[in-house]
Scaffold this motif. Structure first.
Motif, mmCIF file in Angstrom:
data_model
loop_
_atom_site.group_PDB
_atom_site.id
_atom_site.type_symbol
_atom_site.label_atom_id
_atom_site.label_comp_id
_atom_site.label_asym_id
_atom_site.label_seq_id
_atom_site.Cartn_x
_atom_site.Cartn_y
_atom_site.Cartn_z
ATOM 1 N N LEU A 32 55.822 30.217 43.427
ATOM 2 C CA LEU A 32 54.573 30.970 43.275
ATOM 3 C C LEU A 32 53.490 30.069 42.685
ATOM 4 N N PHE A 33 53.801 29.362 41.610
ATOM 5 C CA PHE A 33 52.820 28.468 40.998
ATOM 6 C C PHE A 33 52.434 27.338 41.942
ATOM 7 N N ASN A 34 53.411 26.799 42.668
ATOM 8 C CA ASN A 34 53.100 25.740 43.627
ATOM 9 C C ASN A 34 52.164 26.242 44.723
ATOM 10 N N LEU B 124 46.510 26.773 46.945
ATOM 11 C CA LEU B 124 45.400 27.665 47.287
ATOM 12 C C LEU B 124 44.095 27.228 46.628
ATOM 13 N N ARG B 125 44.169 26.608 45.457
ATOM 14 C CA ARG B 125 42.968 26.297 44.682
ATOM 15 C C ARG B 125 41.949 25.482 45.474
ATOM 16 N N GLU B 126 42.431 24.606 46.348
ATOM 17 C CA GLU B 126 41.537 23.758 47.150
ATOM 18 C C GLU B 126 40.582 24.588 47.999
ATOM 19 N N HIS B 127 40.972 25.829 48.293
ATOM 20 C CA HIS B 127 40.212 26.641 49.236
ATOM 21 C C HIS B 127 39.538 27.832 48.557
ATOM 22 N N LEU B 128 39.291 27.705 47.249
ATOM 23 C CA LEU B 128 38.629 28.763 46.491
ATOM 24 C C LEU B 128 37.318 28.248 45.915
ATOM 25 N N PRO B 129 36.304 29.093 45.789
ATOM 26 C CA PRO B 129 35.040 28.667 45.174
ATOM 27 C C PRO B 129 35.231 28.353 43.695
ATOM 28 N N SER B 130 34.261 27.638 43.138
ATOM 29 C CA SER B 130 34.421 27.103 41.796
ATOM 30 C C SER B 130 34.435 28.177 40.707
ATOM 31 N N ARG C 235 40.544 35.631 38.126
ATOM 32 C CA ARG C 235 39.145 35.954 37.840
ATOM 33 C C ARG C 235 38.244 35.456 38.969
ATOM 34 N N ALA C 236 37.144 36.175 39.180
ATOM 35 C CA ALA C 236 36.118 35.754 40.127
ATOM 36 C C ALA C 236 34.793 36.387 39.729
ATOM 37 N N LYS C 237 33.719 35.854 40.264
ATOM 38 C CA LYS C 237 32.378 36.291 39.871
ATOM 39 C C LYS C 237 32.127 37.749 40.230
ATOM 40 N N GLU C 238 32.698 38.196 41.339
ATOM 41 C CA GLU C 238 32.486 39.570 41.781
ATOM 42 C C GLU C 238 33.820 40.221 42.112
ATOM 43 N N ARG C 239 33.901 41.522 41.823
ATOM 44 C CA ARG C 239 35.121 42.286 42.084
ATOM 45 C C ARG C 239 35.519 42.224 43.550
ATOM 46 N N SER C 240 34.545 42.300 44.469
ATOM 47 C CA SER C 240 34.867 42.330 45.893
ATOM 48 C C SER C 240 35.608 41.068 46.319
ATOM 49 N N TYR C 241 35.166 39.894 45.813
ATOM 50 C CA TYR C 241 35.860 38.667 46.181
ATOM 51 C C TYR C 241 37.169 38.518 45.421
ATOM 52 N N LEU C 242 37.201 38.985 44.185
ATOM 53 C CA LEU C 242 38.452 38.932 43.437
ATOM 54 C C LEU C 242 39.550 39.684 44.181
ATOM 55 N N ASN C 243 39.214 40.804 44.786
ATOM 56 C CA ASN C 243 40.205 41.562 45.554
ATOM 57 C C ASN C 243 40.785 40.713 46.685
ATOM 58 N N GLU C 244 39.955 39.874 47.303
ATOM 59 C CA GLU C 244 40.450 38.985 48.352
ATOM 60 C C GLU C 244 41.401 37.935 47.776
ATOM 61 N N VAL C 245 41.044 37.398 46.614
ATOM 62 C CA VAL C 245 41.900 36.392 45.969
ATOM 63 C C VAL C 245 43.250 37.000 45.604
ATOM 64 N N VAL C 246 43.206 38.214 45.069
ATOM 65 C CA VAL C 246 44.448 38.886 44.693
ATOM 66 C C VAL C 246 45.343 39.079 45.908
ATOM 67 N N GLU C 247 44.759 39.432 47.034
ATOM 68 C CA GLU C 247 45.556 39.602 48.252
ATOM 69 C C GLU C 247 46.221 38.287 48.663
ATOM 70 N N LYS C 248 45.483 37.173 48.564
ATOM 71 C CA LYS C 248 46.046 35.866 48.907
ATOM 72 C C LYS C 248 47.217 35.520 47.979
ATOM 73 N N VAL C 249 47.044 35.761 46.684
ATOM 74 C CA VAL C 249 48.097 35.438 45.724
ATOM 75 C C VAL C 249 49.301 36.347 45.926
ATOM 76 N N ASN C 250 49.055 37.608 46.229
ATOM 77 C CA ASN C 250 50.170 38.519 46.518
ATOM 78 C C ASN C 250 50.983 38.030 47.717
ATOM 79 N N ASN C 251 50.306 37.500 48.719
ATOM 80 C CA ASN C 251 51.023 36.979 49.890
ATOM 81 C C ASN C 251 51.838 35.740 49.530
#
Length: 385
Positions: free
Chosen positions: A196-198, A203-209, A238-254
């Motif tokens: 999971l951590f790996n 994934l970090r390479e493909h996320l905004p700062s 964490r992310a600047k906006e809830r809408s994008y954070l939801n997308e990040v959470v989905e990626k991490v869940n996968n």
């Protein structure tokens, strides 16, 4: 009228300072702040507030209301009073809670003349499981027009942004076995956590700062010669906006599901703390507060600082016009969540912060009530956002 508020502070300033020091000397963790709450509530009752404790099913939360006989906006001040383990009031909540209570009391002395109502909300556990979240969800702010909180810091900063945040736990269940004699018969839950951590690191390479993902292995097994049959990762996302954070959470869940498939473990996903939304500062209300702080403090007020943290005041700002500015403890470079920060709150500088902060909050509340153009502009900005 503001001069009258200043005179009122002279009457209660010493009581407020004693509370700041008592909270410092007797810090209490989130949802355990019984004595802290009692000190604040007792003072509010002495000044005519009607107080309800245990709101939103949180035993150390409270709602204190002072109602005038004249119509007008309802101004709310939010009080925090939880401390940090091992540090005490290293985030200055002994000042935050007392400043809000003091501002509420000062404003209550003039609303009988100018109209409006005053609310002080006691909001436990900001550091862990913030009570402002269920307050925002359960209608506590339905009858409130503006909400303010003031946070001590190394210097004064205009109210700005914070990141939306989810606290997610990934618990993997595998099968125990002797790690040397029969490893092939085991299913390694810890390997799932490591994968999971790996996966997150890839994934970090493909996320905004502005995105932040960080966490710990809360449980990684009990003995090196036993294949771990249970392992847990706890992460903040964490992310600047809830809408994008939801997308990040989905990626991490996968990623988490993939880690389970790789090892054969089963996965259970849950939230181990409440989720925080991003802070949506009401700029017109913020400007009004800044002008008042310029009157009550001689210290410089800096532009909003870049924040990568998360606060439950963000949830409040989604349902009512709100600000979360910072007030100087006159020690540039002072680091929060340290014992040095906690000590600074009870120095002479800390008293000056209390004085300036209470007055700036009270002055701003008075402006909201007496200046209809200001009030309508605040509401219009909030509705447009």
């Amino acid at each position: 009228m503001k001069e009258m508020l200043k005179l009122q502070f002279n009457d209660i300033g010493q009581n407020l300072w004693e509370i700041v020091n008592t909270l410092y000397q007797h810090p209490e963790l989130g949802d355990q702040e019984y004595e802290s709450m009692n000190l604040l509530v007792t003072l509010l009752k002495e000044h005519g507030f009607e107080v309800e404790t245990g709101v939103v099913e949180r035993p150390t939360a409270f709602k204190a209301v002072f109602t005038s006989d004249k119509p007008g906006p309802t101004v709310a001040y939010l009080a925090e009073y939880d401390a940090l383990p091992g540090v005490g009031h290293g985030c200055g909540h002994n000042l935050i809670g007392t400043m809000s209570v003091g501002a509420g009391i000062l404003l209550s002395k003039v609303v009988e003349e100018v109209g409006g109502d005053v609310v002080v909300l006691g909001t436990p556990a900001e550091e862990t499981n913030g009570a402002k979240v269920p307050m925002s969800e359960q209608g506590i702010f339905d009858d409130i027009d503006v909400a303010m909180i003031l946070h001590p810091s190394d210097q004064s900063y205009v109210s700005g942004e914070s990141l939306a945040m989810d606290a997610i736990q990934f618990a993997y269940s595998g099968k125990a076995s002797h790690a040397a004699a029969s490893p092939e018969k085991g299913i390694n839950a810890l390997d799932s956590v490591i994968q999971l951590f790996n996966g997150i690191n890839a994934l970090r390479e493909h996320l905004p700062s502005d995105v932040r993902i960080h966490g710990i292995i809360a449980d990684g097994g009990k003995a090196a010669n036993v294949v771990p049959d249970y392992a847990v990762a706890q992460l903040y996302l964490r992310a600047k906006e809830r809408s994008y954070l939801n997308e990040v959470v989905e990626k991490v869940n996968n990623i988490a599901k993939g880690a389970a498939l790789m090892t054969g473990a089963t996965l259970e996903v849950s939230n181990y703390e409440l989720s925080y939304d991003e802070m949506n500062t009401n700029e017109i209300l913020s400007n009004a507060f800044t002008k008042n702080l310029e009157k009550t403090s001689k210290l410089p007020i800096l532009a909003a600082k870049q924040s990568y943290g998360s606060i439950d005041m963000g949830n409040v700002s989604q349902v009512v016009p709100a600000i979360h500015p910072y007030i100087s403890l006159n020690k540039p470079g002072l680091i929060a969540h340290t014992k040095e920060f906690a000590h600074q709150t009870v120095t002479e500088d800390g008293y000056d912060t209390l004085n300036s902060g209470v007055l700036a909050l009270a002055y701003t509340g008075l402006d909201v009530i007496t200046n209809s153009n200001l009030y309508q502009s605040i509401i219009s900005e909030f509705n447009n956002k």
